[in-house]
Design an enzyme around this catalytic site. Structure first.
Site, PDB file in Angstrom:
ATOM      1  CG  ASP A  62      42.953  45.110  46.187  1.00 37.09           C
ATOM      2  OD1 ASP A  62      42.739  44.234  45.418  1.00 37.09           O
ATOM      3  OD2 ASP A  62      43.452  46.192  45.939  1.00 37.09           O
TER       4      ASP A  62
ATOM      5  CG  ASN B 276      36.094  49.101  37.311  1.00 33.89           C
ATOM      6  OD1 ASN B 276      35.866  49.582  36.245  1.00 33.89           O
ATOM      7  ND2 ASN B 276      35.366  48.429  37.928  1.00 33.89           N
TER       8      ASN B 276
ATOM      9  CB  CYS C  76      37.522  48.507  44.028  1.00 31.67           C
ATOM     10  SG  CYS C  76      37.969  47.878  42.528  1.00 31.67           S
TER      11      CYS C  76
ATOM     12  CB  CYS D 149      40.119  42.860  41.983  1.00 27.84           C
ATOM     13  SG  CYS D 149      41.553  42.282  41.329  1.00 27.84           S
ATOM     14  NE  ARG D 150      39.145  46.136  46.539  1.00 20.68           N
ATOM     15  CZ  ARG D 150      39.540  46.906  47.127  1.00 20.68           C
ATOM     16  NH1 ARG D 150      39.247  46.847  48.452  1.00 20.68           N
ATOM     17  NH2 ARG D 150      40.255  47.870  46.582  1.00 20.68           N
ATOM     18  CB  SER D 151      34.410  47.817  41.786  1.00 22.99           C
ATOM     19  OG  SER D 151      35.387  47.827  40.839  1.00 22.99           O
TER      20      SER D 151
END
Length: 154
Positions: free
Chosen positions: A124, A12, A9, A14-16
């Site tokens: 996000d 690096n 993402c 939150c999402r990933s």
């Protein structure tokens, strides 16, 4: 031979890392040996722990991600991983631009692994409310189940 996956993402945090944690859990429960990591295309959060809201949602789902640290995608990642999975289209375009000609890594979007959602971005949650992290967890968990099934067939 074990497979390897890198989730990417922007920052690096939150999402990933949530996608990394979800796939780790899925693969561990299935007894699969898969190398899993996450990174960001940006360098703002290198060395930082995941966002506290990401840590909280992972913890509520029985997963500790507090030990993870942000890192930036490197050229060697395109040779070290079998799959690099972007969490949104902008990061996929950035990865395509970075990919060395000699790399044979498979690039995709996370939602390419969810029926009916190919080509979509994982929103996000960073600038939104806490419930955005719950939604992100649900989405990455669904995708992780599908990705795990790919590895079970190999």
């Amino acid at each position: 031979m074990s497979q390897s996956v890198l989730f990417v993402c922007l920052g690096n945090i939150c999402r990933s890392p949530l996608a990394e944690a979800a796939l780790r859990e899925e693969c561990a429960s299935a007894g699969l040996n898969v190398i899993i990591d996450s990174a960001g295309t940006g360098d703002w959060h290198v060395g930082h722990a995941p966002d506290e809201r990401a840590q909280a949602v992972a913890s509520r789902n029985g997963v500790d991600i507090g030990h993870l640290r942000g890192r930036q995608v490197t050229t060697s990642d395109f040779h070290d991983f079998d799959h690099i999975i972007a969490l949104d289209n902008q990061n996929l375009r950035d990865l395509e631009a970075m990919q060395p000609d000699s790399a044979i890594v498979k690039l995709s979007l996370l939602f390419d692994h969810v029926a009916g959602r190919a080509g979509e971005d994982v929103t996000d949650p960073y600038y939104g409310a806490d419930d955005g992290f719950e939604q992100t967890w649900a989405e990455v968990t669904e995708a992780a189940r599908n990705i795990r099934q790919l590895f079970e067939g190999e």
